[in-house]
Design a protein around this motif. Structure first.
Motif, PDB file in Angstrom:
ATOM      1  N   GLY A 198      -2.590   0.514  -3.452  1.00 35.39           N
ATOM      2  CA  GLY A 198      -2.280   1.925  -3.020  1.00 35.39           C
ATOM      3  C   GLY A 198      -2.103   3.022  -3.897  1.00 35.39           C
ATOM      4  O   GLY A 198      -2.313   4.094  -3.692  1.00 35.39           O
ATOM      5  N   TYR A 199      -2.029   2.533  -5.133  1.00 33.03           N
ATOM      6  CA  TYR A 199      -2.055   3.424  -6.447  1.00 33.03           C
ATOM      7  C   TYR A 199      -3.286   3.826  -6.657  1.00 33.03           C
ATOM      8  O   TYR A 199      -3.575   5.077  -7.162  1.00 33.03           O
ATOM      9  CB  TYR A 199      -1.340   2.432  -7.591  1.00 33.03           C
ATOM     10  CG  TYR A 199      -0.908   3.438  -8.739  1.00 33.03           C
ATOM     11  CD1 TYR A 199      -0.076   4.109  -8.937  1.00 33.03           C
ATOM     12  CD2 TYR A 199      -2.088   3.700  -9.730  1.00 33.03           C
ATOM     13  CE1 TYR A 199       0.111   5.131  -9.967  1.00 33.03           C
ATOM     14  CE2 TYR A 199      -1.913   4.401 -11.009  1.00 33.03           C
ATOM     15  CZ  TYR A 199      -0.772   5.183 -10.870  1.00 33.03           C
ATOM     16  OH  TYR A 199      -0.413   6.183 -12.210  1.00 33.03           O
ATOM     17  N   ALA A 219      -1.990   3.995   2.982  1.00 33.20           N
ATOM     18  CA  ALA A 219      -1.645   5.050   1.782  1.00 33.20           C
ATOM     19  C   ALA A 219      -2.440   6.450   1.963  1.00 33.20           C
ATOM     20  O   ALA A 219      -1.518   7.308   1.761  1.00 33.20           O
ATOM     21  CB  ALA A 219      -2.425   4.482   0.489  1.00 33.20           C
ATOM     22  N   GLY A 256       0.807  -1.223   0.164  1.00 30.50           N
ATOM     23  CA  GLY A 256      -0.055  -0.092  -0.036  1.00 30.50           C
ATOM     24  C   GLY A 256       0.741   1.201   0.099  1.00 30.50           C
ATOM     25  O   GLY A 256       0.642   2.176  -0.767  1.00 30.50           O
ATOM     26  N   ILE A 257       1.744   1.265   0.785  1.00 33.62           N
ATOM     27  CA  ILE A 257       2.599   2.580   0.957  1.00 33.62           C
ATOM     28  C   ILE A 257       3.542   2.609  -0.455  1.00 33.62           C
ATOM     29  O   ILE A 257       3.747   3.588  -0.988  1.00 33.62           O
ATOM     30  CB  ILE A 257       3.610   2.592   2.192  1.00 33.62           C
ATOM     31  CG1 ILE A 257       4.167   3.755   2.243  1.00 33.62           C
ATOM     32  CG2 ILE A 257       4.538   1.251   2.047  1.00 33.62           C
ATOM     33  CD1 ILE A 257       3.335   5.024   2.828  1.00 33.62           C
ATOM     34  N   ALA A 278       1.245   4.178  -3.208  1.00 32.07           N
ATOM     35  CA  ALA A 278       1.121   5.588  -2.698  1.00 32.07           C
ATOM     36  C   ALA A 278       1.969   6.253  -3.486  1.00 32.07           C
ATOM     37  O   ALA A 278       2.047   7.477  -3.987  1.00 32.07           O
ATOM     38  CB  ALA A 278       0.730   5.587  -1.202  1.00 32.07           C
TER      39      ALA A 278
END
Length: 255
Positions: free
Chosen positions: A156-157, A196, A85-86, A89
């Motif tokens: 996350g994107y 995110a 997720g990070i 992001a």
């Protein structure tokens, strides 16, 4: 944002919270609505990620009975979800807005094929294990961890249809009921959206009005989705996943 735009965003939040809890792909409802209010794509994506967190949490709470006995599994897979997720992001702010759009329909289509074939494949794998005297890894093993990590990068994107990909991967590699896997999916989606969103809070622009409207709406929708989704038999749930996923592919291709 006009009062009618605010009502549209709120209604989209309820719809997204409901469908995310049952299947996934709620972003395909909220994202176009946010763009229609005049928000730039990246701002809309960030606002959407922030606003849908309460919906994911609400859906996970609604499925709490199905989460019983899954603590270690969810904790292990949440690590993959958080890392992915990070990473997603960060990529959102570094890559061109359309960077993932070419591959996303392919990923969703592959996930749908796996969802459709999962009962047959699971039976074949089970027969193979019985012949070899081996057992399924309760958490899906390293292959599922890596698969969910990569799916969470995408989550996350953009997040659209990530739930379908999660269910497809877990259904292939974990010997458990579809409803229990769906419950785990809701927790993983909440983890991805949360990490995110925390990143976005410090480095990206977002619209507080949109975030609040989506947050309240998605929290309501999450509870409704849990009540409906938990009553669906496996065949009906699988069919709904395929229908929603197909609509998602069409919408992504037409964007």
């Amino acid at each position: 944002m006009t009062i009618w735009e605010m009502l549209a965003v709120f209604a989209a939040g309820i719809s997204a919270g409901t469908i995310n809890t049952i299947v996934g792909s709620g972003t395909l409802i909220t994202f176009p609505v946010l763009l229609a209010t005049g928000l730039p794509p990246v701002t809309a994506t960030v606002s959407n990620a922030l606003g849908l967190i309460p919906g994911s949490v609400s859906g996970a709470i609604g499925y709490r009975a199905e989460l019983t006995g899954q603590r270690s599994r969810v904790l292990r897979l949440s690590i993959a979800a958080a890392i992915g997720g990070i990473s997603g992001a960060v990529l959102l702010l570094m890559l061109p807005p359309r960077a993932f759009e070419t591959i996303v329909p392919v990923l969703v289509a592959l996930a749908l094929v796996l969802v459709i074939l999962q009962p047959r494949i699971s039976k074949a794998v089970q027969r193979r294990r019985e012949q070899n005297g081996t057992h399924a890894h309760p958490d899906g093993g390293p292959l599922l961890f890596i698969g969910l990590l990569l799916a969470s990068v995408y989550g996350g994107y953009f997040t659209a249809a990530q739930g379908i990909i999660y269910v497809a991967l877990m259904g292939m590699l974990i010997d458990d009921t579809l409803q229990r896997l769906n419950a785990a999916k809701n927790v993983l989606a909440a983890v991805v959206n949360s990490v995110a969103a925390l990143f976005f809070l410090f480095v990206a622009d977002f619209d507080w009005t949109a975030v609040v409207l989506l947050a309240v709406g998605s929290a309501i929708g999450g509870q409704f989705g849990a009540k409906v989704g938990r009553r669906l038999p496996p065949t009906a749930l699988r069919g709904l996943i395929v229908v929603v996923g197909t609509v998602a592919i069409v919408q992504l291709l037409l964007r």
